[in-house]
Design a protein around this motif. Sequence first.
Motif, PDB file in Angstrom:
ATOM      1  N   ILE A  61      -9.766  17.922 -24.303  1.00 53.42           N
ATOM      2  CA  ILE A  61      -9.658  16.599 -23.651  1.00 53.42           C
ATOM      3  C   ILE A  61     -10.151  15.529 -24.625  1.00 53.42           C
ATOM      4  CG2 ILE A  61     -10.251  15.211 -21.631  1.00 53.42           C
ATOM      5  CD1 ILE A  61     -10.952  17.723 -20.134  1.00 53.42           C
ATOM      6  N   ILE A  83      -8.075  25.685 -21.465  1.00 50.21           N
ATOM      7  CA  ILE A  83      -9.258  25.591 -20.594  1.00 50.21           C
ATOM      8  C   ILE A  83     -10.464  25.182 -21.443  1.00 50.21           C
ATOM      9  CG2 ILE A  83     -10.528  26.715 -18.713  1.00 50.21           C
ATOM     10  CD1 ILE A  83      -8.273  28.646 -18.415  1.00 50.21           C
ATOM     11  N   ILE A  94      -3.729  25.724 -11.357  1.00 48.14           N
ATOM     12  CA  ILE A  94      -4.009  25.205 -12.702  1.00 48.14           C
ATOM     13  C   ILE A  94      -5.512  24.938 -12.807  1.00 48.14           C
ATOM     14  CG2 ILE A  94      -3.606  23.241 -14.265  1.00 48.14           C
ATOM     15  CD1 ILE A  94      -0.834  22.997 -12.844  1.00 48.14           C
ATOM     16  N   PRO A  95      -6.153  25.456 -13.845  1.00 49.85           N
ATOM     17  CA  PRO A  95      -7.592  25.210 -13.965  1.00 49.85           C
ATOM     18  C   PRO A  95      -7.894  23.725 -14.185  1.00 49.85           C
ATOM     19  CG  PRO A  95      -6.740  26.313 -15.925  1.00 49.85           C
ATOM     20  CD  PRO A  95      -5.630  26.254 -14.943  1.00 49.85           C
ATOM     21  N   LEU A  96      -8.829  23.198 -13.419  1.00 47.97           N
ATOM     22  CA  LEU A  96      -9.210  21.783 -13.565  1.00 47.97           C
ATOM     23  C   LEU A  96     -10.545  21.695 -14.286  1.00 47.97           C
ATOM     24  CD1 LEU A  96      -8.296  20.489  -9.988  1.00 47.97           C
ATOM     25  CD2 LEU A  96      -6.965  20.229 -12.063  1.00 47.97           C
ATOM     26  N   PRO A  97     -10.735  20.638 -15.070  1.00 49.00           N
ATOM     27  CA  PRO A  97     -12.000  20.546 -15.809  1.00 49.00           C
ATOM     28  C   PRO A  97     -13.212  20.391 -14.885  1.00 49.00           C
ATOM     29  CG  PRO A  97     -10.611  18.628 -16.223  1.00 49.00           C
ATOM     30  CD  PRO A  97      -9.833  19.539 -15.364  1.00 49.00           C
ATOM     31  N   VAL A 108      -5.836  16.574 -17.111  1.00 50.82           N
ATOM     32  CA  VAL A 108      -5.592  17.922 -16.568  1.00 50.82           C
ATOM     33  C   VAL A 108      -4.730  18.725 -17.543  1.00 50.82           C
ATOM     34  CG1 VAL A 108      -4.514  19.227 -14.685  1.00 50.82           C
ATOM     35  CG2 VAL A 108      -5.801  17.157 -14.176  1.00 50.82           C
ATOM     36  N   THR A 153     -12.839  21.699 -22.669  1.00 52.79           N
ATOM     37  CA  THR A 153     -13.113  20.256 -22.569  1.00 52.79           C
ATOM     38  C   THR A 153     -12.999  19.597 -23.954  1.00 52.79           C
ATOM     39  OG1 THR A 153     -15.438  20.854 -22.645  1.00 52.79           O
ATOM     40  CG2 THR A 153     -14.582  20.215 -20.514  1.00 52.79           C
ATOM     41  N   PHE A 211     -14.175  17.523 -10.410  1.00 54.80           N
ATOM     42  CA  PHE A 211     -13.086  16.754 -11.014  1.00 54.80           C
ATOM     43  C   PHE A 211     -12.495  15.723 -10.060  1.00 54.80           C
ATOM     44  CE2 PHE A 211      -8.673  16.044 -12.333  1.00 54.80           C
ATOM     45  CZ  PHE A 211      -8.927  15.502 -13.576  1.00 54.80           C
ATOM     46  N   TYR A 213      -6.575  19.813 -20.688  1.00 52.93           N
ATOM     47  CA  TYR A 213      -7.581  20.850 -20.399  1.00 52.93           C
ATOM     48  C   TYR A 213      -6.916  22.200 -20.112  1.00 52.93           C
ATOM     49  CZ  TYR A 213     -11.368  23.290 -17.967  1.00 52.93           C
ATOM     50  OH  TYR A 213     -12.304  24.213 -17.588  1.00 52.93           O
ATOM     51  N   ALA A 214      -5.801  22.157 -19.378  1.00 50.44           N
ATOM     52  CA  ALA A 214      -5.202  23.401 -18.868  1.00 50.44           C
ATOM     53  C   ALA A 214      -4.694  24.318 -19.968  1.00 50.44           C
ATOM     54  CB  ALA A 214      -4.068  23.061 -17.909  1.00 50.44           C
TER      55      ALA A 214
END
Lengths: 178, 501
Positions: free
Chosen positions: B411, B406, A175-178, B399, B408, A131, B402-403
């Motif tokens: 997005i 979780i 925080i989870p990132l893509p 971000v 895609t 990312f 997505y968060a």
Amino acid sequence: MTSPASASDEPAEPAEGRGALRDAALGGVLWLLNLAALFESVRLTFGVTFPGSEDQGALIAPGFMPLALTLALFVMLSAVVVSALRRGALHEGRALLQSPLAETVRPLARPFAQAILLCLFVFGLVGLVPFWAAAALYLFAALLLAGALKWHWAALLSLTSAVTVHLLMGTVMGIPLP
Amino acid sequence: MLEAVFANLRILLEQPVLIGWMVVAMTMGIIVGAMPGLTATMAIAILVGLTYGLDPQLTFAIILSVYVGAIYGGSITAIFFNIPGTASAAATALDGHPLAQQGRANYAIGVTRMASFLGTLFGLVLLLAVAPALAAIALEFTSIEMALLGLFGVLVSGFLVTPGMRIKGWISACIGMLVSLVGIDLLHGLPRFTMGVPMLATGFAVVPVMIGVFAIPQILLGLTGAEVRRIMQKGRMSEGMLEIRHHAPLALRSGIIGTGVGIIPGAGEDIGAWMAYFAARFTSKKKELFGKGSTEGIVAAETGNNAAIGGALIPLLTLAIPGSAPAAVLLGALLLNGIRPGPMLMIEQPEFLPLIGAILLIACFLLLICGIAVNRLFVKALDIPTRVLMPLVAVLTVVGAYAINISTFDIAVMLGFGLVFTLLHVQKYPMAPMILGVILGPLIDENLRRTFLAESDPAFLLERPIALILIAAIALMVVAQLVPPRGAETGLLSRLGLRRG
């Protein structure tokens, strides 16, 4: 700071430039999409039955509310299109066809390019590369395209911002990132 | 009750470690709330796991501080960037952002901070004073009242947000409601508008749609706008904080509305904010200022959403029915810590409600002092040129989208809605009714059909006065849409050429 997309923009008819034409075109596209949704709503309302609830019929069908909404949209979007046509949308359309192509395309080029860049970032880079790298590449390209900074400053800012986001949000805040 | 609250207050204040954690939690809550996509619900959900095993006193001190901080924090980005950090701050953006554009962001932040303080305090007072009685009234709201209240809220937002283009407000609201119905129908389990795409089976999540609709037009138009003008921010936060004394009756009324809406199960802070905002606009002597930087607007919205916190806790603690999404997660935290909310709470654990009251009281005051550094940081961000700032905001929106799940796919949803709504925004379709439609659409749909499932004879409405009042209000709005009053904008019939405009 500029704020071109304020939620509180003074609401008024888009009179400037080709406002009526744009209103008619957008209203027309929405009208067509809504027509498709209307057909699907009719199917979901009258094309499905539920044992034991025949008395209520369409009122409890999954398509009941979509049908009500699409019918309301049908009337309101028709009003927008008719209103735009009465404000001279056709005249504006004819004028547009007679104007030079470059004059028509030039104002749209930059927003379109930024939108494409954002799409490339989301659909092309995110998930394909780490990312921080995707963010750095996007930031660099977007800053250059917007003419915000010279290339070396853009590169420095892109890289530091992307790494900061990665470390602060991904590592420190978890925080989870893509 | 008050004596017990103050006794708990003394005990809590004697624990510097606990107060220190509350300061940290409040600051983190404000930051979480300020970040589009990161919600109070998500923060509480994470904390439920992180605080497991801690002393219950500390657990609820941390969780409630984050809750209060996050609901307030949503207003920061709403004011600075016109991107509400949480759905409950969308109403604040309407008047808060124009103030920032006028160089009065500090003032707006001061007003929202004090309004949030008063709102939380008001909700707390009602929570302690009349919780059982108010919870009983909330139970009078059955499916039909819930559906009509939701519909009224959506329609009134389209009606008021765009006084010059009401029809576009309603189009936005209808699109929002239609979007919210995509996915598996919860009543019968049938897919609606999924087009065979498995990812659409669960529908569109509200937060990515909200981020897209509010942020993407801002980013694209900010990056390509012809004039880039930096607005220096003047004034101090204290001016805004003191200004609220001139709006005490409005804050009180908004507090009542916010708490009242918060009590209704499923309504939550966002509807509390909108209802308080609409009431303020209806009754204001300066209606023309709304949408252009009205202090009354932000006082009402912020008092309303923070008051809904106390309101949402009332049915949670007395009936075990959460009044909002964060309260629903809080219910999990309560059960995990051995607290059994419900009518027996006051008998089985009489010390718990005063403890919650004392924690909320401390949180109220922490709200006034915490996050000053956070606000200063955001004020500095306003000095960054838009063309530099907006790409950074774009990365943060990705971000945020997505968060939340979780995913895609979220997005892509965020970007898709953002691009489409950029076109709609250029043609002056308002954003707020669309978002309210997305939030309230499922509530309206489910409750309306549940009503028809239970009652096949419409005569039952005659026995439900609240429903009749709401129907009358909606009918009035429809009439005003079709044939507007003299001097107002062209009505729907005139636009269709069926009547002289």
